[in-house]
Enzyme design. Structure first.
Site, PDB file in Angstrom:
ATOM      1  CG  HIS A  17      31.314  39.873  42.314  1.00 54.84           C
ATOM      2  ND1 HIS A  17      31.160  39.643  40.969  1.00 54.84           N
ATOM      3  CD2 HIS A  17      32.364  39.099  42.706  1.00 54.84           C
ATOM      4  CE1 HIS A  17      32.078  38.781  40.546  1.00 54.84           C
ATOM      5  NE2 HIS A  17      32.810  38.420  41.594  1.00 54.84           N
ATOM      6  CE  LYS A  41      42.488  35.994  35.003  1.00 50.12           C
ATOM      7  NZ  LYS A  41      41.554  36.130  36.133  1.00 50.12           N
ATOM      8  NE  ARG A  90      32.824  31.644  44.714  1.00 48.54           N
ATOM      9  CZ  ARG A  90      33.250  31.709  43.468  1.00 48.54           C
ATOM     10  NH1 ARG A  90      32.437  32.085  42.513  1.00 48.54           N
ATOM     11  NH2 ARG A  90      34.485  31.381  43.159  1.00 48.54           N
ATOM     12  CB  SER A 128      32.212  36.155  36.668  1.00 47.11           C
ATOM     13  OG  SER A 128      32.096  37.125  37.662  1.00 47.11           O
TER      14      SER A 128
HETATM   15  O1  PNS Z   1      38.064  37.652  40.725  1.00 43.62           O
HETATM   16  P1  PNS Z   1      39.408  36.979  40.692  1.00 43.62           P
HETATM   17  O2  PNS Z   1      39.828  36.725  39.265  1.00 43.62           O
HETATM   18  O3  PNS Z   1      39.449  35.741  41.536  1.00 43.62           O
HETATM   19  O4  PNS Z   1      40.468  38.025  41.338  1.00 43.62           O
HETATM   20  C1  PNS Z   1      41.837  37.706  41.416  1.00 43.62           C
HETATM   21  C2  PNS Z   1      42.662  38.947  41.788  1.00 43.62           C
HETATM   22  C3  PNS Z   1      42.374  40.096  40.834  1.00 43.62           C
HETATM   23  C4  PNS Z   1      42.321  39.385  43.181  1.00 43.62           C
HETATM   24  C5  PNS Z   1      44.173  38.527  41.712  1.00 43.62           C
HETATM   25  O5  PNS Z   1      44.429  37.904  40.496  1.00 43.62           O
HETATM   26  C6  PNS Z   1      45.131  39.699  41.866  1.00 43.62           C
HETATM   27  O6  PNS Z   1      45.228  40.294  42.916  1.00 43.62           O
HETATM   28  N1  PNS Z   1      45.838  40.051  40.779  1.00 43.62           N
HETATM   29  C7  PNS Z   1      46.779  41.164  40.762  1.00 43.62           C
HETATM   30  C8  PNS Z   1      48.229  40.689  40.655  1.00 43.62           C
HETATM   31  C9  PNS Z   1      48.786  40.321  42.023  1.00 43.62           C
HETATM   32  O7  PNS Z   1      48.857  41.127  42.921  1.00 43.62           O
HETATM   33  N2  PNS Z   1      49.189  39.045  42.177  1.00 43.62           N
HETATM   34  C10 PNS Z   1      49.770  38.547  43.397  1.00 43.62           C
HETATM   35  C11 PNS Z   1      48.733  37.931  44.298  1.00 43.62           C
HETATM   36  S1  PNS Z   1      49.134  36.264  44.586  1.00 43.62           S
END
Ligand code: PNS
Length: 159
Positions: A17, A41, A90, A128
């Site tokens: 990150h 979560k 990645r 993570s």
């Molecule tokens: O580190 P991660 O868990 O892969 O991040 C995922 C994240 C936080 C970017 C994604 O879950 C997100 O944007 N969540 C917010 C809700 C949202 O906007 N969902 C619609 C996107 S498909």
């Protein structure tokens, strides 16, 4: 002012990150690291703790700040005046999920675009989840996270 959101769970923030954050900070005027505060979560660290850790590990980057958000990412991006979201890729396994997410976000908010930075090779295996898995079994995860994160993870797993 070119402002970008780098969103994620960051539970905890890793060296991978940090690599994306530092490279984004060179490309954009301002980087907001958006930490998802998701009640569904069960994260290892609270959103506030994750924000604090990110702010500490990025204190040498004057144009980076972390902030928690809940709800839709595109709403957070618009509220912060950022028309660009950056995500790290990645491996090919990341691609399908990232493609779907970026297309969904663009569909619900056409003003916001997603840019992908490919992970530096030396960090391409870091996640993570792996950090937590290694820590859970008492292994050495110190190469995967910034130094200040090590004792915080150890405390959570009573190592
Ligand atoms: O580190 P991660 O868990 O892969 O991040 C995922 C994240 C936080 C970017 C994604 O879950 C997100 O944007 N969540 C917010 C809700 C949202 O906007 N969902 C619609 C996107 S498909």
């Amino acid at each position: 002012m070119r402002r970008v959101i780098y969103p994620g769970s960051f539970d905890p923030v890793t060296v991978g990150h940090l690599d994306i954050i530092s490279r984004s900070a060179q490309i954009f005027d301002e980087v907001i690291v958006g930490v998802l505060n998701n009640n569904q979560k069960s994260p290892l660290f609270s959103a506030e703790e994750r924000v604090d850790m990110i702010n500490k590990v990025t204190e040498n980057f004057p144009n980076v700040r972390a902030q928690a958000f809940s709800g839709l990412l595109v709403d957070f991006a618009k509220k912060e005046g950022a028309m660009v979201i950056v995500r790290g890729l990645r491996a090919v396994t990341d691609f399908e999920y990232e493609l779907q997410m970026s297309q969904t976000n663009h569909q619900i908010c056409p003003e916001v675009d997603t840019l992908f930075l490919t992970a530096s090779v030396e960090y391409s295996y870091v996640s993570s989840s792996t950090v937590k898995e290694i820590a859970r079994f008492g292994g050495d995860f110190s190469a995967f996270v910034p130094d200040i994160v090590i004792p915080e993870v150890k405390k959570r797993f009573s190592i």
